[in-house]
Structures are given as C-alpha cells and as structure tokens.
Scaffold this motif. Structure first.
Motif, PDB file in Angstrom:
ATOM      1  N   LEU C  45     -13.662 -80.717  45.121  1.00  0.00           N
ATOM      2  CA  LEU C  45     -13.592 -79.250  45.175  1.00  0.00           C
ATOM      3  C   LEU C  45     -13.067 -78.705  43.856  1.00  0.00           C
ATOM      4  CD1 LEU C  45     -12.131 -78.635  48.756  1.00  0.00           C
ATOM      5  CD2 LEU C  45     -14.484 -78.404  48.025  1.00  0.00           C
ATOM      6  N   GLY C  46     -13.140 -79.527  42.809  1.00  0.00           N
ATOM      7  CA  GLY C  46     -12.552 -79.090  41.540  1.00  0.00           C
ATOM      8  C   GLY C  46     -13.501 -79.221  40.369  1.00  0.00           C
ATOM      9  N   HIS C  47     -14.806 -79.133  40.639  1.00  0.00           N
ATOM     10  CA  HIS C  47     -15.763 -79.347  39.551  1.00  0.00           C
ATOM     11  C   HIS C  47     -15.600 -78.312  38.443  1.00  0.00           C
ATOM     12  CE1 HIS C  47     -18.995 -81.910  38.370  1.00  0.00           C
ATOM     13  NE2 HIS C  47     -19.815 -80.906  38.119  1.00  0.00           N
ATOM     14  N   ALA C  48     -15.236 -77.086  38.815  1.00  0.00           N
ATOM     15  CA  ALA C  48     -15.099 -76.029  37.815  1.00  0.00           C
ATOM     16  C   ALA C  48     -13.998 -76.343  36.809  1.00  0.00           C
ATOM     17  CB  ALA C  48     -14.827 -74.692  38.492  1.00  0.00           C
ATOM     18  N   ALA C  49     -12.998 -77.129  37.229  1.00  0.00           N
ATOM     19  CA  ALA C  49     -11.921 -77.473  36.304  1.00  0.00           C
ATOM     20  C   ALA C  49     -12.468 -78.294  35.144  1.00  0.00           C
ATOM     21  CB  ALA C  49     -10.832 -78.247  37.029  1.00  0.00           C
ATOM     22  N   PHE C  50     -13.393 -79.199  35.447  1.00  0.00           N
ATOM     23  CA  PHE C  50     -13.968 -80.023  34.380  1.00  0.00           C
ATOM     24  C   PHE C  50     -14.901 -79.182  33.525  1.00  0.00           C
ATOM     25  CE2 PHE C  50     -12.760 -82.943  37.765  1.00  0.00           C
ATOM     26  CZ  PHE C  50     -11.884 -83.737  37.050  1.00  0.00           C
ATOM     27  N   MET C  51     -15.547 -78.237  34.163  1.00  0.00           N
ATOM     28  CA  MET C  51     -16.348 -77.285  33.410  1.00  0.00           C
ATOM     29  C   MET C  51     -15.450 -76.526  32.435  1.00  0.00           C
ATOM     30  SD  MET C  51     -18.443 -74.215  35.173  1.00  0.00           S
ATOM     31  CE  MET C  51     -19.261 -72.962  34.209  1.00  0.00           C
ATOM     32  N   SER C  52     -14.256 -76.184  32.911  1.00  0.00           N
ATOM     33  CA  SER C  52     -13.289 -75.467  32.091  1.00  0.00           C
ATOM     34  C   SER C  52     -12.834 -76.316  30.905  1.00  0.00           C
ATOM     35  CB  SER C  52     -12.102 -75.093  32.980  1.00  0.00           C
ATOM     36  OG  SER C  52     -11.060 -74.539  32.249  1.00  0.00           O
ATOM     37  N   VAL C  53     -12.519 -77.590  31.186  1.00  0.00           N
ATOM     38  CA  VAL C  53     -12.125 -78.504  30.105  1.00  0.00           C
ATOM     39  C   VAL C  53     -13.241 -78.566  29.071  1.00  0.00           C
ATOM     40  CG1 VAL C  53     -11.611 -80.916  29.540  1.00  0.00           C
ATOM     41  CG2 VAL C  53     -10.604 -79.883  31.574  1.00  0.00           C
ATOM     42  N   GLY C  54     -14.480 -78.700  29.555  1.00  0.00           N
ATOM     43  CA  GLY C  54     -15.628 -78.764  28.658  1.00  0.00           C
ATOM     44  C   GLY C  54     -15.808 -77.484  27.869  1.00  0.00           C
ATOM     45  N   THR C  80     -14.431 -84.708  28.256  1.00  0.00           N
ATOM     46  CA  THR C  80     -14.308 -84.339  29.670  1.00  0.00           C
ATOM     47  C   THR C  80     -14.390 -85.577  30.558  1.00  0.00           C
ATOM     48  OG1 THR C  80     -15.531 -82.370  29.036  1.00  0.00           O
ATOM     49  CG2 THR C  80     -15.057 -82.639  31.362  1.00  0.00           C
ATOM     50  N   ALA C  81     -15.298 -86.492  30.213  1.00  0.00           N
ATOM     51  CA  ALA C  81     -15.436 -87.709  31.002  1.00  0.00           C
ATOM     52  C   ALA C  81     -14.145 -88.518  30.957  1.00  0.00           C
ATOM     53  CB  ALA C  81     -16.598 -88.547  30.484  1.00  0.00           C
ATOM     54  N   LEU C  82     -13.512 -88.525  29.779  1.00  0.00           N
ATOM     55  CA  LEU C  82     -12.252 -89.248  29.645  1.00  0.00           C
ATOM     56  C   LEU C  82     -11.191 -88.615  30.544  1.00  0.00           C
ATOM     57  CD1 LEU C  82     -10.938 -91.532  27.944  1.00  0.00           C
ATOM     58  CD2 LEU C  82     -10.026 -89.724  26.475  1.00  0.00           C
ATOM     59  N   VAL C  83     -11.116 -87.281  30.483  1.00  0.00           N
ATOM     60  CA  VAL C  83     -10.176 -86.585  31.362  1.00  0.00           C
ATOM     61  C   VAL C  83     -10.509 -86.902  32.824  1.00  0.00           C
ATOM     62  CG1 VAL C  83      -9.353 -84.315  32.132  1.00  0.00           C
ATOM     63  CG2 VAL C  83      -9.795 -84.725  29.713  1.00  0.00           C
ATOM     64  N   ALA C 107      -7.653 -78.838  40.045  1.00  0.00           N
ATOM     65  CA  ALA C 107      -8.343 -77.700  39.424  1.00  0.00           C
ATOM     66  C   ALA C 107      -7.379 -76.534  39.218  1.00  0.00           C
ATOM     67  CB  ALA C 107      -9.526 -77.261  40.286  1.00  0.00           C
ATOM     68  N   GLU C 108      -6.519 -76.296  40.209  1.00  0.00           N
ATOM     69  CA  GLU C 108      -5.530 -75.218  40.071  1.00  0.00           C
ATOM     70  C   GLU C 108      -4.562 -75.544  38.932  1.00  0.00           C
ATOM     71  OE1 GLU C 108      -5.094 -72.150  41.641  1.00  0.00           O
ATOM     72  OE2 GLU C 108      -7.130 -72.564  42.304  1.00  0.00           O
ATOM     73  N   ILE C 109      -4.177 -76.816  38.843  1.00  0.00           N
ATOM     74  CA  ILE C 109      -3.247 -77.211  37.777  1.00  0.00           C
ATOM     75  C   ILE C 109      -3.878 -76.958  36.407  1.00  0.00           C
ATOM     76  CG2 ILE C 109      -2.027 -79.165  36.730  1.00  0.00           C
ATOM     77  CD1 ILE C 109      -1.711 -80.307  39.580  1.00  0.00           C
ATOM     78  N   VAL C 110      -5.148 -77.358  36.247  1.00  0.00           N
ATOM     79  CA  VAL C 110      -5.826 -77.152  34.962  1.00  0.00           C
ATOM     80  C   VAL C 110      -5.835 -75.662  34.610  1.00  0.00           C
ATOM     81  CG1 VAL C 110      -8.088 -77.186  33.831  1.00  0.00           C
ATOM     82  CG2 VAL C 110      -7.277 -79.197  35.043  1.00  0.00           C
ATOM     83  N   LYS C 111      -6.149 -74.832  35.603  1.00  0.00           N
ATOM     84  CA  LYS C 111      -6.233 -73.400  35.359  1.00  0.00           C
ATOM     85  C   LYS C 111      -4.878 -72.861  34.885  1.00  0.00           C
ATOM     86  CE  LYS C 111      -6.698 -70.161  38.594  1.00  0.00           C
ATOM     87  NZ  LYS C 111      -7.269 -69.615  39.838  1.00  0.00           N
ATOM     88  N   VAL C 112      -3.818 -73.254  35.606  1.00  0.00           N
ATOM     89  CA  VAL C 112      -2.481 -72.758  35.260  1.00  0.00           C
ATOM     90  C   VAL C 112      -2.060 -73.267  33.881  1.00  0.00           C
ATOM     91  CG1 VAL C 112      -0.056 -72.846  35.905  1.00  0.00           C
ATOM     92  CG2 VAL C 112      -1.784 -72.461  37.649  1.00  0.00           C
ATOM     93  N   ASP C 214     -11.852 -67.862  34.630  1.00  0.00           N
ATOM     94  CA  ASP C 214     -13.263 -67.912  35.039  1.00  0.00           C
ATOM     95  C   ASP C 214     -13.573 -69.127  35.890  1.00  0.00           C
ATOM     96  OD1 ASP C 214     -13.394 -65.859  33.327  1.00  0.00           O
ATOM     97  OD2 ASP C 214     -14.641 -66.823  31.822  1.00  0.00           O
ATOM     98  N   PHE C 215     -12.745 -70.171  35.736  1.00  0.00           N
ATOM     99  CA  PHE C 215     -13.115 -71.439  36.339  1.00  0.00           C
ATOM    100  C   PHE C 215     -12.235 -71.743  37.540  1.00  0.00           C
ATOM    101  CE2 PHE C 215     -13.777 -71.412  31.764  1.00  0.00           C
ATOM    102  CZ  PHE C 215     -15.154 -71.606  31.695  1.00  0.00           C
ATOM    103  N   GLY C 216     -12.217 -70.821  38.446  1.00  0.00           N
ATOM    104  CA  GLY C 216     -11.365 -70.965  39.610  1.00  0.00           C
ATOM    105  C   GLY C 216     -12.051 -71.689  40.749  1.00  0.00           C
ATOM    106  N   PHE C 217     -11.399 -71.659  41.872  1.00  0.00           N
ATOM    107  CA  PHE C 217     -11.881 -72.324  43.069  1.00  0.00           C
ATOM    108  C   PHE C 217     -13.280 -71.845  43.460  1.00  0.00           C
ATOM    109  CE2 PHE C 217     -12.008 -72.116  47.798  1.00  0.00           C
ATOM    110  CZ  PHE C 217     -12.145 -73.468  48.017  1.00  0.00           C
ATOM    111  N   LEU C 218     -13.518 -70.537  43.300  1.00  0.00           N
ATOM    112  CA  LEU C 218     -14.808 -69.997  43.734  1.00  0.00           C
ATOM    113  C   LEU C 218     -15.966 -70.568  42.917  1.00  0.00           C
ATOM    114  CD1 LEU C 218     -13.845 -66.326  44.524  1.00  0.00           C
ATOM    115  CD2 LEU C 218     -14.385 -68.156  46.120  1.00  0.00           C
ATOM    116  N   LYS C 219     -15.689 -70.857  41.635  1.00  0.00           N
ATOM    117  CA  LYS C 219     -16.736 -71.449  40.799  1.00  0.00           C
ATOM    118  C   LYS C 219     -17.058 -72.857  41.322  1.00  0.00           C
ATOM    119  CE  LYS C 219     -19.118 -70.291  37.162  1.00  0.00           C
ATOM    120  NZ  LYS C 219     -19.565 -68.896  36.919  1.00  0.00           N
ATOM    121  N   SER C 220     -16.024 -73.615  41.659  1.00  0.00           N
ATOM    122  CA  SER C 220     -16.251 -74.950  42.209  1.00  0.00           C
ATOM    123  C   SER C 220     -17.089 -74.859  43.471  1.00  0.00           C
ATOM    124  CB  SER C 220     -14.925 -75.636  42.545  1.00  0.00           C
ATOM    125  OG  SER C 220     -14.154 -75.824  41.399  1.00  0.00           O
TER     126      SER C 220
END
Lengths: 298, 389, 309
Positions: C45-54, C80-83, C107-112, C214-220
C-alpha cells in the motif's frame, strides 16, 4: 526531572491516552469486521465520518441532546453499514480479497464525495453547549470531562464487545464464521445474518466514535474519515488485527507515542513516529502485540 | 517472443489510436465570437476544495456584474470551470483543456501555489494569461510574462507588520506554529523568522502541525510551558480555530496572529469565543472598507443569504476584474496584447485591496489592514502602509 | 529527428497529449506494482512512496548534475530499487495485511521525512527543469512504458517469474521446492520499486513541479486500483487498468461535480461485475492472435471437438 517536567509529562500522558482512546474507539469496529471476514474495511473511516455528521445535524439543527443524537447516529450508521456490506461486499465474499478492498475504497470515495456535496468543503463544528466540558485537575495535570468520557466509553465498549464475542451464543456463531465460513454454514449458522450483524455493530461503534471525536476536536469534515481510518487500521494491526483487547492496546500505544514524540520536540515527525513504532513492533512480533500466531499449514 | 510482439503492437495501437484524435477544437481564433472566455483553475472536490470553491464563486460574481453592465467592449464574459481535485496531474490536464479545447484567453487560479507552478509553464508556452488568485510562494511569476498573481505576498505583509507587533503591541516572546505539509505556511514561517530578527522578538517555541490535523493537545501543552505572549500561526483558518479551542481548554491565554490565511468567516464559526483577539494581516478590511469592498460585501451577502465573503472569494473576484480591466484598456481580448496592459495595472481598486503590479509582475497591496476578531467579527485594528520600491 | 518528433507532437491536441502521457506514466507505475502484488502476491500500500523517492532523485539529478534523461532514469531506478530492497529485506518477512500496513506506514514515513529535508525543499517542493533529452518527453514516457511492458513480460516467462508465481501460490510449497523465498521476494520488490522510481522520474519531469505531499496514500491506492481493476497479475490488465483509471477523471468530466461520486461507484460496480478485473481470466495473447486470425476462435475449437466426437 524537575516539577515542571513531571507536570508536563503527566499532562502529555493524559493527552496521549485521550487521543489513543479515540483511535481505539474506531479501531474496535475495524478489528471486529476484520476478525470475522478478514476484510480491510476501508469504508470504516467514512462511516465514522457519517456518524459524526448525523450527530452534528441532530444536535445543531434539531437541538437534540448529545447522547440521544449519538444513539440515533449509531442506528443510522448500523443501517448504512449493513447496506454497504449488502451492496459492495457480499457478492465479493468468494472473490480475491483485493477485489473487496478496491470495492471498499470505491465506497469510501463515494461517501466522502457525497458528504462534501451535502455539507460543503469546510469543517463544521458542534455548538459550544453540545457537551458541558469541564476541566478536572488531577494533581498538576488537567483532564476534561469529555476526555474522561471517551476513555470510559472505549473501555466499556471493549469489555462489552469481548463479552459478546466470547460469551454469547451470537459470539460463538461469529467466531465459527470467522474460523471457517463454509463449515459454519453447514452447521446451521445463518452466516449472512452473522456478517450483517458484525457490520451493524462495527458501524455503530464507528458512529459513536464519530460523534464523540467530533465533539472533542470540535470539527467535523468530509475528509476526517481517511486519516482516522488509517490510524485506526494501524492501531488494530499494532494490537494484533482481529483481537478486541489488541485494538484498545494498539490505539492507546499509538496515541501515547505520537503525543510523547511531540512532547520531546519532534512535532514535525509526529505521523512518522506513530508508523515507525508500528513497523518496529511488527518486526519483533509479526502478528501484532496480542495477535494470534499464524499457523502456517503445509 | 510472440507474446512480446503482440503486446508491443497493442501498445503502439493504443498510442496511435489516441493520437489520431488530434486537432480537436483547433486553433480557432481565440478572441473571436461574442464571448470572452476566462478559465477557472482550482479544486471543487477533494481536500483543497475549500479554497477552490470560493474562488469560483467570486469569479462568477465578477462575470455577472460585468455582463449586467454590458460586458467588456461589447462582449460577454464566460467563466469556464473544471475541477482538478487538487491533483497536479489533473491540474496540468485541466490547464491544457482550458487552453486547447475551450480557447480561454485567461485562466484565473489556482488558489494553491503547487498547481499554479504546474500550470504556469503550460500557460506561458501556449501564450495564455494565467493570473493566480492565491499562490503566495516563490517561483510563480518567474515562469514568464504571461504569468501574474493578485495575492498579498508573504515577503511583504509580515515585515510590514512586524514593527507594530514588536513596538505597539509589545510582543516579545512568540511561539511559532507551522503547518508542515502546507507550502504557504512553511514559507510564511520562514519569512516571519527572518523579519523578527533584530526586532527584540524571541521565538520561544517552534511547533509543527499538519493541515487536516484535529488534535493539537500535545503542541499546546508544549507551548503553554514556554509562556509566550502570542502564537504566530502561518497556516489556514481551520487549524487555527481548532488550535485556539484547545489552547483555551488548556488555559493558555495567548492570542494568535497570522497571515491572510486566517481571514475567513469560518475561523469565527469554528473557533467561537476561542478566537477572540485573533489577528490577521491582509490586503483589505471589511470595516472602514473602500467603496469597492463595501459594495462587494453587500452583493455577496445578498447572493449567499447573508454569508460573509472570505479571502478567496475576494481574490477570485479581483482576478476576473483585473483581466477585464486589462482587456478593456488594451481594447483587445488577445492575451499577447492585453498581458502588456495587465502588467501596467496600477492602483487597481480591487475588493481584496488596492493592487499595483510591479515590474517583476509581482503584486503589491497597500495599505495593509490588520484585522482583529472582536465580538465575533473581524474589525480593523490598524492600517499599515507598504513601502514600494 | 528532434524536429520531426516535435512536429509530430504539434499535430496532437495538447489536452489529449497530456492524457496520453498520464496513461504512459500510469502504465510504468502499475507494472511495477503488478510485479510485487500481482506476480509475487505481496500486497503493498506504499507504492507512491517509491514513486516519491524516484521523483525527487530524478529531479535532483537533473537540477544538480543536468544528467541526460536516459542515464538519469536508470540511476533513479537503481537508487529506488536499492531503497526498495533495503526496506523490503526486513518487512517482507511479514505476511498479508501486516505487510500491507507496514508498506503503508513506510510510505507515511517517507512523506514526513521528505517534508522535513532541506534537499527536497520541504513543503515548498522542487521545480524541475526540462529533461536533458533530445527526444520530446511524451516519446520518452511512452518509450519507457513500452520497454517496461517488454521487461515485465520477459520476467513473467522467465525462471525468476515462475519462482515468484510459485511464492504467490504457496510460500511453504515454494520453499519446499528449493526456492529461496526471502531472496526472491526482495528481488521482486526491488524490480517493482525500480519501475516505481522510473515512473516517479517521468512524473517529475513531465509535471515540472513536485512536492512530498503529492505522493500520499491516495496515490498508492490509485495505482493499486489500476492493477486490481485491470486484473491482478495480468500485464495487459495492468496496462488497460492504468489506461482506464488515468483517463477516467477526464472522461467523467462532463458530470461536473458528480464526477468523483460516479468514480467511486464505478470502482464498486466494476469489482462486482468483474471481481477478477477486466482482464482477469482472459488470455490476452490468445485473444489478440484470434483477432488476427492466427489462432482459431474458441467457438471453432469447441465445434471441431464436437465434430471429432
């Protein structure tokens, strides 16, 4: 620690427990539905929001007493919860769990949008005299009557739920349904009825939570369900999803860590702290604090 | 390998098929026809709809008034609206749609800085005027000569007020509260910190909250222990109202002040008696209002059953009026022509303040009004002139 | 070449082009999640977080180094793959919903964290300069999307892909067959997050301004909806799901304020009537081959069988 520090600590502890019990209140319904049909009911947060709005409407427009409004709101949300299950989940019971999850997300988007159309984009508040809030001094720290009420209500509901599930015939049927859906049906349990009942109870809890939290934080808004739902989900998992005392414990722990994080000066990392604790606990105890061990079957 | 080829084929087909739909709407002469189209960019649903909706309301009011008076240069104004949910990808799509499908000559919006930054390069490239009615952060008008805004800038408002706070009101110890996920708030807090330097103001607490938070108990307990004279909150009215409720509950007496984000009738609606004494610095005042502002407030109340207008209503209204004014002066609805007039806007009597566009296309509103909540209403506390250099 | 491609683009209505590119980005993201959730069966449920890292990695590579876009996307994907692997290593021991909430929490941690870092410019976000590329961005996006389709198709039919499918089917059985479940899970996670990172990089450059919020839970959830709607584990499903859901908000625009109401209801009804997704249980290759006349239609196959009796 000096006097000032101790005082601060106790005050923050009380803040944390009060916040935690609001999480617990929502998590109880979450965990119960999950316990029976292993569905992450994302719409639970929206039922919580709907409950808050129904309560607000009754109190603000019809000048109803807050407790009467809470009861009516619980009844309305019971119907809502049962309807949601009937329309959006029942047909998906035998499909992949992810399909039901997406359906739940659809319901949640639908309800949030509907609420925005009806009640507007801005937050609304309960009238000031909705609940006579008084501050009670415990030593140096303050606690409001409302916070006490919420802590009390969530503890009471936890005990009541645990009693229903563990001690009554209905609870036995619920546990049987949860254990094995098909066998339960063969044993003459009306599983559809049991699942509807579970949703009714879960939704009533969410509504009660909605009204109380709405009064406590003085704000009801169409998007309050999402974050509350996520936190409640986290609390339920932290305690061991499906476990009723676990939801309570998880909620309290989450609330207290969050507030203590802020107290320690990390207010900007508030949400991260909560989720970090969650991840950490799961790494040590993969099924949550009070969760049953998953038996891997070969 | 067959599978791969088939998939590749399918992908290309999909791309090609969609590509065939080219040139719909076409490059029909933008200014042609009997109407002048102005696009609305903003959220009507989602978490930031509370800024988008009033902006649109204000824009529609402006269009109605202009049309009732016969339009501009004999042409009626039409507002084209589309919701972007506060999502950047959708914001980009909507901007493209307004420009290429609806052939608008100008876009008013988005009230948030983020989507304005996404829309600005698109509008600039297409040669359509974009006037943001709400973006306050840096990096907006830098996108080019078609990009404007009509908001009160953070970098102007707070430094102008700081002397009054430090000297006249005697605030020495300030608790700064920032909404962490709000770009406006993060920017404004930084501006405040910079402006407070050397003014004898000590920042005793630095707390973070988030837009959408409901529980502020922990932060207020922290702040209370520091005994500040006042709380500076750089975010919006909803969180401000809830925070003050919590502050009063915990017995914290300090008042709150902030930027124009605090100005909304909702602040009082939500906060009740807890926001008595709250202060907000903005470009106009409902009390001792200019004739334009007074007329607007009256018309707004009439239209919305006595509801008071907020900041975004006023800025949306001004956005359309400023564009209309520029079109009238240029006697042309071609963005390439009237953008020059828009850039020359001087002492424009808007309802959200008297606006002058400077050489860098940044707006200045002077004088500033410092409002205070008294008896459940915003009243004028002080007028502060802004230095124009 | 550049002029030719530019010319090609200028024939397309920019609004349509915008939607087409959104679909392309959606495909890359959906395919990444499809590897993790669809192929390996690990709910994220955290795909957007990796999108954010990318997105932030890619933006910074362009801002600070002016790196050419192809190299940029490769480096972004690798980072991103490493992360993803570092995060995946500990949490992939968890199963089912416990894993899901962990990815959500992460994902929430990455955002914060991104909201508090100076390098991401906190809530003010980053303006991304145009990509350093001779080829216009829409072609880059679709080139990458097609490469991603090829890559994932290749993985599906490889030994690696079969191992992942075995893990999805039954972890214990897979382990018993000598599959190193832990290692394969992390590798699948790395592959999925690689694509998420690349998708994020494309997003950053096409949208030109990014912000941690932009890369919150809803994006995931958006991305997850794409693959479930399309049909979990199906590549054409992910592509079609991404297409439908990326374009849906625009197609529903005529409904004005009822749009999101209808969108929510549509999600429910699509699931009710096609619980396994639009392409679930559909053999896409066969379908295409049949349509092209390279393989007999099912009806004829059945008829022949009747005759044979």
């Amino acid at each position: 620690m000096n006097a000032q520090g101790t005082h601060m600590f106790f005050q923050q502890l009380i803040n944390g427990i009060a916040l935690g019990s609001t999480y617990a209140l929502i998590a109880l319904g979450y965990t119960m539905v999950y316990g029976i049909i292993t569905l992450i009911n994302f719409a639970h947060g929206e039922i919580f929001m709907a409950g808050a709005f129904v309560g607000l409407l009754l109190v603000a427009t019809f000048k109803m007493n807050i407790f009467a409004a809470m009861v009516v709101s619980m009844l309305v949300c019971m119907v809502l919860g049962v309807l949601i299950e009937l329309i959006a989940y029942r047909r998906l019971r035998k499909s992949s769990r992810l399909s039901a999850l997406i359906s739940a997300i659809g319901v949640s988007i639908f309800l949030a949008t509907l609420a925005q159309m009806i009640f507007g984009a801005n937050a609304r508040s309960f009238p000031d005299d909705a609940f006579p809030v008084r501050q009670i001094h415990i030593g140096d720290a303050d606690i409001s009557t409302l916070q006490l009420l919420i802590i009390g209500v969530s503890a009471l509901l936890m005990v009541a739920l645990e009693y229903i599930v563990q001690r009554t015939k209905l609870g036995k049927a619920m546990r049987a349904t949860s254990e094995d859906y098909n066998t339960a049906a063969l044993m003459g349990i009306n599983v559809n009825m049991i699942i509807s009942f579970t949703f009714a109870i879960g939704s009533a809890l969410a509504a009660a939570g909605g009204v109380l939290v709405g009064v406590l934080f003085n704000a009801v808004s169409f998007n309050m369900g999402l974050m509350a739902g996520l936190k409640a989900f986290a609390a339920a998992v932290l305690g061991g999803i499906g476990s009723i005392p676990g939801a309570m414990l998880g909620g309290l722990l989450l609330g207290v860590t969050e507030v203590m994080g802020v107290a320690a000066g990390y207010s900007s990392y508030r949400d991260a702290i909560a989720f970090f604790i969650l991840v950490l606990v799961l790494l040590i105890r993969p099924t949550g604090l009070l969760g049953r061990k998953i038996q891997k079957k070969v | 390998m067959k599978k791969v080829t088939a998939l590749l084929l399918a992908g290309m087909l999909a791309f090609g098929a969609a590509g065939c739909k080219k040139k719909e709407g076409g490059e029909a002469a933008k200014a042609a026809g009997d109407t002048i189209k102005i696009g609305f960019l903003g959220a009507l649903t989602g978490d930031v709809a509370m800024f988008g909706k009033p902006t649109l309301e204000g824009m529609k009011m402006a269009a109605e008034e202009l049309n009732a008076a016969g339009g501009i240069n004999g042409k009626k104004i039409e507002i084209v609206e589309a919701d972007n949910r506060g999502d950047k990808q959708e914001g980009a799509s909507v901007t493209q749609k307004l420009i290429s499908r609806d052939n608008v000559v100008a876009i008013v919006g988005d009230p948030t800085t983020g989507i304005t930054k996404v829309a600005a390069p698109i509008a600039q490239k297409a040669g359509v005027v974009l006037l943001s009615a709400g973006a306050t952060g840096p990096g907006v008008v830098e996108n080019g000569d078609f990009i404007f805004r009509n908001t009160l800038l953070d970098s102007v408002a707070i430094p102008a007020c700081i002397d009054f706070f430090a000297k006249d009101l005697g605030y020495k110890k300030v608790a700064v509260v920032t909404s962490d996920n709000n770009d406006y708030s993060v920017g404004l807090s930084q501006t405040f910190r910079d402006a407070a330097k050397g003014k004898g103001i000590e920042i005793v607490a630095d707390e973070k909250v988030k837009d959408g938070d409901k529980d502020f108990s922990a932060q207020i307990t922290n702040i209370k222990a520091k005994k500040p004279d006042v709380i500076f909150y750089s975010g919006y009215y909803t969180e401000a109202a809830l925070m003050m409720k919590e502050a009063r509950k915990q017995g914290l007496k300090a008042n709150i002040f902030g930027g124009d984000g605090l100005f909304s009738p909702k602040l009082i609606e939500l906060g009740g008696t807890a926001v008595e004494g709250a202060m907000s610095a903005l470009g106009f005042s409902p009390e001792q209002a200019t004739p334009e502002t007074a007329k607007f407030i009256e018309a707004f109340k009439k239209k919305f059953n006595g509801a008071e207008p907020g900041l975004f209503d006023a800025q949306g209204y001004d956005g359309v009026m400023m564009v209309a004014d520029a079109i009238k002066r240029a006697n042309s609805a071609d963005p390439k022509v009237f953008k020059g007039e828009l850039a020359k806007t001087k002492n424009f009597k808007g309802v959200s303040g008297t606006i002058t566009i400077r050489d860098n296309r940044e707006p200045i509103k002077s004088p500033l009004a410092l409002l205070e909540v008294k008896g459940g209403k915003f009243v004028l506390k002080n007028k502060v002139p802004v230095k124009m250099d | 070449m550049t002029e030719f491609l530019q010319g090609l683009l200028s024939n397309i209505n920019p609004y349509i082009l915008q939607i087409i590119v959104n679909i392309g980005i959606g495909i890359v993201l959906a395919l990444g999640l499809n590897v993790i959730t669809g192929l390996t069966g690990q709910l994220s449920l955290g795909h957007a977080a990796f999108m954010s890292v990318g997105a932030f990695t890619s933006a910074l590579l362009t801002i600070k180094l002016g790196m050419p876009i192809t190299l940029n996307l490769l480096v972004t994907g690798a980072v991103t793959a490493l992360v993803g692997a570092l995060i995946g290593y500990p949490i992939l021991r968890l199963t089912g919903d416990y894993l899901a909430i962990c990815t959500l929490g992460f994902a929430e941690i990455v955002k914060v964290v991104f909201l508090n870092l100076d390098i991401t410019n906190r809530a003010l976000g980053l303006s991304v300069p145009p990509a350093n590329s001779a080829i216009p961005m829409p072609f880059v996006v679709w080139g990458v999307a097609i490469l991603a389709i090829i890559l994932v198709s290749f993985v599906y039919n490889s030994r690696f892909g079969r191992a992942l499918k075995a893990i999805r089917g039954d972890e214990i059985a897979a382990e018993a067959m000598g599959i190193n479940v832990a290692r394969y899970k992390v590798q699948s996670f790395a592959l999925g997050t690689f694509l998420a990172g690349v998708g994020g990089g494309l997003y950053a450059h096409f949208i030109s301004y990014i912000n941690p919020s932009d890369f919150g839970f809803l994006k995931s959830i958006d991305i997850l909806s794409m693959i479930v709607l399309g049909g979990l584990g199906s590549i054409p499903g992910a592509v079609i799901g991404a297409g439908v859901l990326s374009a849906a908000p625009e197609f529903l625009r005529f409904m004005a304020n009822y749009r999101m109401l209808v969108y929510g209801a549509l999600l429910v009804f699509m699931m009710l009537f096609r619980p396994n997704g639009l392409m679930g249980g559909v053999n896409f290759t066969d379908m295409v081959l049949r349509a092209l006349g390279r393989k007999p239609h099912l009806k004829t196959v059945l008829q022949n069988r009747e005759v044979g009796k």
